[in-house]
Write an enzyme that holds these catalytic residues in place. Structure first.
Site, mmCIF file in Angstrom:
data_model
loop_
_atom_site.group_PDB
_atom_site.id
_atom_site.type_symbol
_atom_site.label_atom_id
_atom_site.label_comp_id
_atom_site.label_asym_id
_atom_site.label_seq_id
_atom_site.Cartn_x
_atom_site.Cartn_y
_atom_site.Cartn_z
ATOM 1 N N CYS A 1 -1.780 -17.692 -6.394
ATOM 2 C CA CYS A 1 -1.685 -17.534 -7.835
ATOM 3 C C CYS A 1 -3.096 -17.389 -8.374
ATOM 4 O O CYS A 1 -4.067 -17.577 -7.658
ATOM 5 C CB CYS A 1 -1.031 -18.752 -8.450
ATOM 6 S SG CYS A 1 0.562 -19.109 -7.706
ATOM 7 N N ARG B 1 -3.233 -11.401 -8.052
ATOM 8 C CA ARG B 1 -2.950 -12.537 -7.175
ATOM 9 C C ARG B 1 -1.498 -13.004 -7.294
ATOM 10 O O ARG B 1 -1.036 -13.845 -6.517
ATOM 11 C CB ARG B 1 -3.866 -13.711 -7.522
ATOM 12 C CG ARG B 1 -5.327 -13.402 -7.377
ATOM 13 C CD ARG B 1 -6.155 -14.567 -7.832
ATOM 14 N NE ARG B 1 -6.001 -15.694 -6.944
ATOM 15 C CZ ARG B 1 -6.745 -15.914 -5.870
ATOM 16 N NH1 ARG B 1 -7.697 -15.069 -5.556
ATOM 17 N NH2 ARG B 1 -6.545 -16.962 -5.122
ATOM 18 N N TRP C 1 2.595 -16.410 -8.353
ATOM 19 C CA TRP C 1 3.347 -15.772 -7.271
ATOM 20 C C TRP C 1 4.207 -16.882 -6.705
ATOM 21 O O TRP C 1 3.710 -17.785 -6.026
ATOM 22 C CB TRP C 1 2.383 -15.207 -6.231
ATOM 23 C CG TRP C 1 3.047 -14.365 -5.193
ATOM 24 C CD1 TRP C 1 3.351 -13.037 -5.285
ATOM 25 C CD2 TRP C 1 3.493 -14.783 -3.901
ATOM 26 N NE1 TRP C 1 3.967 -12.612 -4.132
ATOM 27 C CE2 TRP C 1 4.072 -13.662 -3.270
ATOM 28 C CE3 TRP C 1 3.490 -15.983 -3.219
ATOM 29 C CZ2 TRP C 1 4.610 -13.702 -1.992
ATOM 30 C CZ3 TRP C 1 4.031 -16.033 -1.932
ATOM 31 C CH2 TRP C 1 4.579 -14.901 -1.335
ATOM 32 N N ASN D 1 -3.211 -23.500 -7.909
ATOM 33 C CA ASN D 1 -3.043 -22.416 -6.938
ATOM 34 C C ASN D 1 -3.024 -23.054 -5.568
ATOM 35 O O ASN D 1 -3.981 -23.737 -5.198
ATOM 36 C CB ASN D 1 -4.215 -21.429 -7.064
ATOM 37 C CG ASN D 1 -4.240 -20.418 -5.926
ATOM 38 O OD1 ASN D 1 -3.195 -20.070 -5.389
ATOM 39 N ND2 ASN D 1 -5.420 -19.954 -5.563
ATOM 40 N N GLY D 2 -1.949 -22.863 -4.825
ATOM 41 C CA GLY D 2 -1.852 -23.461 -3.487
ATOM 42 C C GLY D 2 -0.460 -24.021 -3.286
ATOM 43 O O GLY D 2 0.476 -23.652 -4.004
ATOM 44 N N GLU E 1 -2.375 1.946 9.580
ATOM 45 C CA GLU E 1 -2.846 1.655 8.221
ATOM 46 C C GLU E 1 -2.159 2.567 7.198
ATOM 47 O O GLU E 1 -1.760 2.128 6.115
ATOM 48 C CB GLU E 1 -4.382 1.785 8.164
ATOM 49 C CG GLU E 1 -5.011 1.602 6.800
ATOM 50 C CD GLU E 1 -4.693 0.280 6.103
ATOM 51 O OE1 GLU E 1 -4.138 -0.630 6.731
ATOM 52 O OE2 GLU E 1 -4.983 0.188 4.894
ATOM 53 N N LYS F 1 0.140 1.283 4.086
ATOM 54 C CA LYS F 1 -0.159 1.662 2.700
ATOM 55 C C LYS F 1 1.090 2.222 2.040
ATOM 56 O O LYS F 1 1.421 1.885 0.919
ATOM 57 C CB LYS F 1 -1.261 2.719 2.729
ATOM 58 C CG LYS F 1 -2.431 2.639 1.854
ATOM 59 C CD LYS F 1 -3.368 1.502 1.848
ATOM 60 C CE LYS F 1 -2.900 0.139 2.122
ATOM 61 N NZ LYS F 1 -3.911 -0.811 2.555
ATOM 62 N N GLU G 1 3.727 -0.531 1.345
ATOM 63 C CA GLU G 1 3.303 -1.472 0.308
ATOM 64 C C GLU G 1 3.548 -0.955 -1.091
ATOM 65 O O GLU G 1 4.028 -1.679 -1.940
ATOM 66 C CB GLU G 1 1.777 -1.674 0.402
ATOM 67 C CG GLU G 1 1.311 -2.766 1.277
ATOM 68 C CD GLU G 1 -0.181 -2.974 1.103
ATOM 69 O OE1 GLU G 1 -0.956 -2.066 1.476
ATOM 70 O OE2 GLU G 1 -0.570 -4.039 0.623
ATOM 71 N N HIS H 1 10.022 6.747 23.979
ATOM 72 C CA HIS H 1 10.595 5.588 24.675
ATOM 73 C C HIS H 1 11.574 4.839 23.785
ATOM 74 O O HIS H 1 11.863 3.680 24.025
ATOM 75 C CB HIS H 1 9.472 4.673 25.171
ATOM 76 C CG HIS H 1 8.586 5.357 26.173
ATOM 77 N ND1 HIS H 1 8.979 5.622 27.457
ATOM 78 C CD2 HIS H 1 7.348 5.907 26.034
ATOM 79 C CE1 HIS H 1 8.021 6.276 28.082
ATOM 80 N NE2 HIS H 1 7.011 6.472 27.238
ATOM 81 N N LYS I 1 -2.553 -10.213 -3.722
ATOM 82 C CA LYS I 1 -3.724 -9.710 -3.007
ATOM 83 C C LYS I 1 -4.279 -10.755 -2.038
ATOM 84 O O LYS I 1 -4.692 -10.439 -0.933
ATOM 85 C CB LYS I 1 -4.812 -9.297 -3.997
ATOM 86 C CG LYS I 1 -6.007 -8.713 -3.278
ATOM 87 C CD LYS I 1 -6.551 -7.527 -3.976
ATOM 88 C CE LYS I 1 -7.614 -6.835 -3.176
ATOM 89 N NZ LYS I 1 -7.059 -5.779 -2.323
HETATM 90 O O1 M6R Z 1 -8.227 -10.741 1.971
HETATM 91 P P1 M6R Z 1 -7.829 -10.305 3.338
HETATM 92 O O2 M6R Z 1 -8.577 -9.101 3.812
HETATM 93 O O3 M6R Z 1 -7.900 -11.438 4.344
HETATM 94 O O4 M6R Z 1 -6.298 -9.922 3.232
HETATM 95 C C1 M6R Z 1 -5.563 -9.588 4.360
HETATM 96 C C2 M6R Z 1 -4.266 -8.913 4.000
HETATM 97 O O5 M6R Z 1 -3.472 -9.755 3.231
HETATM 98 C C3 M6R Z 1 -4.493 -7.608 3.224
HETATM 99 O O6 M6R Z 1 -5.303 -6.732 3.938
HETATM 100 C C4 M6R Z 1 -3.152 -6.928 2.915
HETATM 101 O O7 M6R Z 1 -2.557 -6.477 4.085
HETATM 102 C C5 M6R Z 1 -3.381 -5.785 1.921
HETATM 103 N N1 M6R Z 1 -2.494 -5.937 0.814
HETATM 104 C C6 M6R Z 1 -3.127 -4.454 2.489
HETATM 105 O O8 M6R Z 1 -3.316 -3.428 1.582
#
Ligand code: M6R
Length: 609
Positions: free
Chosen positions: A2, A27, A81, A107-108, A484, A488, A491, A507, A604
């Site tokens: 959060c 966040r 969140w 937050n936590g 990757e 993307k 997401e 396979h 994030k």
């Molecule tokens: O802050 P971080 O790089 O440790 O975060 C890791 C992942 O949570 C982050 O890369 C996540 O996969 C992204 N939303 C991808 O776009």
């Protein structure tokens, strides 16, 4: 997961709190709330406290807060969140104790909240929400009743909490002060003239100040408009100096782009140039890290550990490390690594990669490595983050603030950091590095050329956005980019997608290819060109529509849509080929009219397990 904010000053803090929450919305954005004390007006039905909480985004909260006319010189705010309890008005923070005296944003996760709640219920406290957080104001109130002191009560209450927390706490009976503390969740404090600002991250403060205190675990700060005092759990004073942060406030704004994600994609050439800086000159990087050639020689094994996109960057990092340094290297997902009893010795180097420097699983992996006597090196974007403070060696990426939840420029700077590291280690060991340093110097120019092809990608996206499933294929150096690109797309467009090593498709997964299934193929390695083309042929034969991202000359019969990038050494090509993959995901999501910067269910910074 959060975002929390706070304001202690002499002016009205409501706009500052709301603005801070908007910039922390990445966040979490299920629900939001603010609470003010001191010179409050508005809905003062709680006598001296004004509170406004609402399900949904910060925009909703701002409308409601304005309608209520809330003001106040001291305030806390939260964007959520949800972990415990669904997103709802009542589960939104701030939370108050049963007597409406102590207010808290958190937050936590409090792992022992059920036990604490049980004993508080027995003492007559009551609870309104399903959150873990609500035990905290009640516990503090209980200790206030016993000790008569807000600070002592907060220290005693937090000593009982198990789990992670960043907390900002206010007390109606001490209306011009705030206490903040943290453990395993980030919290920073900005100093202005006669005012202080609290936030979960630095960019949220930059509009107001660049003087920032970074709170360490189990430290407390008592803040009034003109003073800040730091102390530990034994109430012993701690002397702390602020850091001057050189990120500009503009860096955390959209700067004319429609979305942060698009802006951040276009910022990649600059971010990469900054991350390289002069690190490849002489032994600059080795000196910056404080690593000796003797230590590098002693490394028998490397683990690269990270989550999500950062882990994908690690997959490309492994390739260059093994190619140049010939040190066996494994890449692991942090949440797996921490529980699988990895074989770590003191001759192991564990490299963690994290944009935020706060990801719970990555942090746990780093701590495990340290406990096993390995050295740890972290690649992170966030100065003063927990991971950066705990690692033995720190290499900062220079991406600047990344606001969009989907990582783009952070990923690319993580890649270039890995490449610089491998080259610097190779130089230190007098190994060949195939002039890759020169290649790296020119990569940003090549990315700029790739970015000019944006209209072509927009057109291709228009053909793809109705798809339900997609595949991403690549071999060798191209496979991590396929992973990757696929992440993307998932997401931000919510289209189901799978990434495969191109040779693996037959396979099993090729059974899923039907007429018009989109398959995005990344092809840069000319030593594997024939093999890649055969794999493309296999999916085309089964009716797939192929989108080809390549720096090679390829016959038209192999693709339906072509995205060309400038020629580049295959080992560092992921920095280049990922750019069209990012843009493709972006424009597909835009065509679906989705919120690109704040995709559903995601946050994030994942500071919980
Ligand atoms: O802050 P971080 O790089 O440790 O975060 C890791 C992942 O949570 C982050 O890369 C996540 O996969 C992204 N939303 C991808 O776009």
């Amino acid at each position: 997961m959060c975002g929390i904010v706070g304001y202690v000053g002499k002016k009205d803090g409501v706009d500052i709190l709301l603005d801070g929450l908007s910039s922390l919305e990445y966040r979490g954005y299920d629900s939001a709330g603010i609470m003010t004390l001191n010179n409050t007006r508005g809905n003062n039905e709680l006598e001296g406290i004004s509170i406004c909480k609402t399900k949904g985004r910060v925009d909703n909260l701002a409308k409601n807060a304005k309608q209520m006319g809330i003001v106040g010189n001291v305030g806390i705010g939260h964007t959520r969140w949800a972990t415990h309890g669904e997103p709802s008005d009542v589960n939104s923070h701030p939370h108050l104790d049963s007597t409406n005296t102590i207010g808290v944003v958190h937050n936590g996760i409090i792992e022992n909240y059920l036990d604490l709640k049980d004993s508080l219920l027995k003492k007559g406290y009551h609870f309104l929400s399903q959150t873990d957080t609500e035990v905290i104001p009640n516990l503090i109130k209980d200790y206030c009743n016993q000790t008569g002191d807000f600070v002592d009560a907060t220290i005693k209450a937090t000593a009982e909490l198990k789990g992670s927390y960043a907390l900002a706490v206010v007390d109606k009976d001490n209306p011009d002060e705030m206490i903040v503390t943290k453990k395993d969740s980030p919290l920073v404090i900005g100093e202005g003239e006669g005012e202080f600002f609290i936030a979960s991250d630095i960019p949220a403060l930059l509009k107001h100040t660049n003087k920032v205190y970074i709170l360490e675990d189990n430290e407390f700060a008592k803040i009034t408009p003109d003073n800040i005092v730091f102390f530990d759990e034994a109430k012993k004073r701690i002397e702390k100096k602020y850091k001057e942060i050189d990120w500009s406030a503009e860096a955390a704004q959209k700067g004319g782009y429609e979305d942060f994600m698009l802006k951040e994609i276009f910022e990649q050439p600059t971010a990469i140039r900054k991350t390289i800086g002069n690190r490849l000159d002489k032994d600059n990087l080795i000196a910056e890290l404080g690593i000796t050639p003797e230590y590098i020689k002693s490394i028998e094994k490397i683990y690269i550990v990270a989550c999500g996109t950062a882990m994908n960057a690690g997959l490309s990092g492994r390739k260059i490390i093994e190619k140049l340094l010939k040190i066996p290297t494994e890449v692991d997902i942090a949440s797996e690594f921490r529980y699988r009893e990895p074989l770590i010795t003191e001759k192991t180097l564990v490299i963690t990669i994290s944009q935020s420097g706060e990801t719970a699983d990555t942090l746990a992996a780093l701590r495990l490595a340290k406990k096993s006597n390995a050295k740890t090196l972290t690649i992170t974007n966030t100065i003063g983050s927990t991971i950066s403070r705990e690692a033995d060696f720190v290499m900062y990426t220079q991406a600047g603030p990344e606001i969009a939840v989907a990582s783009t420029k952070a990923y690319n700077t993580q890649l270039v950091a890995m490449y610089c590291l491998a080259i610097a280690f190779a130089k230190a060991l007098n190994l060949d590095y195939n002039d890759l340093d020169k290649e790296l110097e020119s990569i940003s120019n090549k990315i700029e050329i790739a970015l000019q092809k944006v209209d072509n990608i927009k057109d291709i996206a228009k053909q793809m956005y109705n798809a339900h499933d997609m595949f991403f294929l690549g071999r060798g150096n191209d496979f991590p980019v396929a992973q990757e690109g696929s992440l993307k797309l998932k997401e931000i467009s919510y289209i189901h997608s799978e990434a495969y090593a191109a040779g693996e498709l037959k396979h099993g997964p090729i059974a899923l290819i039907e007429k018009d299934t989109f398959v995005v193929c990344i092809v840069t390695d000319n030593t594997l060109l024939d093999k890649s083309l055969s794999n493309i042929q296999e999916v085309k034969t089964r009716g797939a529509k192929v989108v080809l991202i390549t720096d090679q000359k390829v016959d038209k019969k192999y693709y339906d849509y072509l995205i060309e990038v400038p020629q580049c050494s295959s080992i560092i090509s992921p920095m280049l080929t990922v750019v069209p993959a990012q843009l493709l995901a972006y424009y597909i999501a835009k065509d679906k009219e989705l919120d690109v910067d704040k995709p559903r269910n995601l946050a994030k910074s994942v500071t919980v397990e």
